[in-house]
Design an enzyme around this catalytic site. Structure first.
Site, PDB file in Angstrom:
ATOM      1  CE  LYS A  36      -0.485   0.419   4.958  1.00 19.10           C
ATOM      2  NZ  LYS A  36      -0.967  -0.297   6.141  1.00 19.10           N
ATOM      3  NE  ARG A 131      -4.771   0.465  12.230  1.00 17.78           N
ATOM      4  CZ  ARG A 131      -3.941   0.363  11.196  1.00 17.78           C
ATOM      5  NH1 ARG A 131      -3.367   1.439  10.692  1.00 17.78           N
ATOM      6  NH2 ARG A 131      -3.664  -0.809  10.660  1.00 17.78           N
TER       7      ARG A 131
HETATM    8  C1  LIG Z   1       0.155  -0.756   6.723  1.00 15.61           C
HETATM    9  C2  LIG Z   1       0.066  -1.954   7.577  1.00 15.61           C
HETATM   10  C3  LIG Z   1       1.203  -2.750   7.774  1.00 15.61           C
HETATM   11  C4  LIG Z   1       2.567  -2.406   7.210  1.00 15.61           C
HETATM   12  O1  LIG Z   1       3.192  -1.451   7.997  1.00 15.61           O
HETATM   13  P1  LIG Z   1       4.725  -1.006   7.757  1.00 15.61           P
HETATM   14  O2  LIG Z   1       5.005  -0.147   8.926  1.00 15.61           O
HETATM   15  O3  LIG Z   1       4.765  -0.278   6.457  1.00 15.61           O
HETATM   16  O4  LIG Z   1       5.551  -2.231   7.735  1.00 15.61           O
HETATM   17  C5  LIG Z   1       1.060  -3.891   8.550  1.00 15.61           C
HETATM   18  N1  LIG Z   1      -0.126  -4.232   9.089  1.00 15.61           N
HETATM   19  C6  LIG Z   1      -1.239  -3.480   8.935  1.00 15.61           C
HETATM   20  C7  LIG Z   1      -2.525  -3.923   9.574  1.00 15.61           C
HETATM   21  C8  LIG Z   1      -1.189  -2.323   8.177  1.00 15.61           C
HETATM   22  O5  LIG Z   1      -2.284  -1.582   8.014  1.00 15.61           O
END
Ligand SMILES: *Cc1c(COP(=O)(O)O)cnc(C)c1O
Length: 360
Positions: A36, A131
């Site tokens: 993403k 969250r």
């Molecule tokens: C965006 C996201 C990640 C990835 O996070 P990074 O800090 O980019 O490694 C992992 N788990 C969830 C639930 C996320 O939303």
């Protein structure tokens, strides 16, 4: 020549991603690559695939649709707990989804039944970052048992937790031990091993590096750290020297250069984003305006000029202001200034159609 360009170095990304995978493998962890943060650009996903990733995740199903059509053999994972309205597309486009609401899992079950599929669920526990996830331990274990036994077309793939996103809570051996303990309890209840115990994101990697990841955590969802060192938080300065911050470099053109005062003149109110600001009066100094702005990069703090003599002062939607007094370089109109991206700037600049992307 393009004057406003985002240069993306695939060779570096391949190297970073291999480093992350090797680090994880040494600790019995199988990471999923999160797409993403770079808007699932195909060229970057290719580099992650070349580094060995076969599992890809995003909060957005549109990203995973791209991944599925490019790599039919890849596993896809939905990161954002699904909207009720997207249950069908989550089942269609992803193999696994993170979940925290049984009502949504019911809808996924129904959609999976219609599609003739088994959909896998990772049930999320909130360990304090506030969250997504079930907060109460007993309710969590009960819900996991319910996912295991209550739905015909759902498989309880595992459990997971998310940290350092909202509440700034750092993943530690202590809070991840709680997740591992939950996993053991659930495994006793359901009479089998869970496939995945997912201990967070890039910010959990430092534990693997220190050999301090609690036993039982066997999965991470790694986005930023495959792409930039600044996302692998809390690793010692001298560790993993092959990880740098130069895979994503934005070059922006100087559209005004000259001397200006450092303190604004007049009655001060708010800036264009309704923020009040304090200014230090440092006299008259050399500064430039670059043709890039919040529209393209979010906040100016998400950029790190490669020239340490360039200090970013602020940005509005389309203008970035920099102090260049301390640079050894004499910046002139038409020059470009290269800047490494932090996560937010990667998020914005890869998603906008206003910035040319050049893959090297
Ligand atoms: C965006 C996201 C990640 C990835 O996070 P990074 O800090 O980019 O490694 C992992 N788990 C969830 C639930 C996320 O939303």
């Amino acid at each position: 020549m393009d004057r406003q360009v985002l240069e993306i170095n695939r060779g570096l990304i391949r190297r970073f991603a291999s480093t992350v995978r090797t680090l994880c493998a040494g600790q019995g962890i199988e990471p999923t690559a999160v797409v993403k943060g770079y808007n699932a650009l195909d060229e970057v996903t290719d580099a992650l695939y070349d580094a060995g990733y076969r599992s890809f995740a995003s909060s957005r199903t549109a990203h995973l649709k791209k991944v599925k059509s490019r790599y039919g053999n890849a596993e896809t994972m939905a990161l954002r707990v699904p909207m009720q309205s997207e249950a069908e597309s989550v089942v269609e486009l992803t193999d696994i989804s993170l979940n925290s609401e049984l009502a949504v899992i019911s809808l996924l079950d129904e959609a999976a039944r219609k599609a003739g599929k088994i959909h896998k669920v990772i049930l999320m526990r909130d360990l304090g970052d506030l969250r997504e996830g079930i907060f109460d331990r007993d309710r969590f274990v009960e819900a996991a048992t319910m996912v295991e036994t209550g739905y015909r077309n759902i498989r309880l793939h595992g459990i997971g937790a998310n940290l350092s996103c909202y509440g700034t809570v750092v993943p530690t051996a202590e809070n991840l031990s709680e997740l591992a303990a939950n996993a053991a309890e659930i495994e006793t209840c359901i009479g089998r091993k869970l496939d995945a115990v997912s201990g967070g994101s890039s910010t959990s990697l430092y534990l693997a590096l220190a050999g301090a990841m609690p036993r039982g955590i066997n999965h991470l969802r790694v986005g930023g750290a495959n792409l930039m060192r600044s996302e692998a938080r809390d690793i010692p300065d001298d560790a993993l020297p092959e990880l740098t911050d130069e895979a994503f470099v934005l070059r922006a053109e100087v559209i005004e250069a000259g001397l200006k005062p450092t303190h604004p003149i007049g009655r001060l109110g708010t800036d264009c984003f309704l923020k009040t600001k304090a200014f230090e009066d440092r006299g008259v100094r050399k500064r430039v305006i670059l043709a890039v702005g919040a529209f393209d990069i979010g906040d100016h703090a998400a950029l790190a000029p490669l020239d340490s003599g360039v200090k970013l002062l602020g940005c509005s939607s389309d203008h970035l202001i920099a102090d260049v007094q301390d640079s050894a370089h004499e910046y002139r109109l038409g020059d470009t200034i290269p800047m490494a991206l932090r996560y937010q700037a990667m998020l914005f600049s890869t998603a906008t159609g206003h910035i040319e992307k050049k893959f090297v």
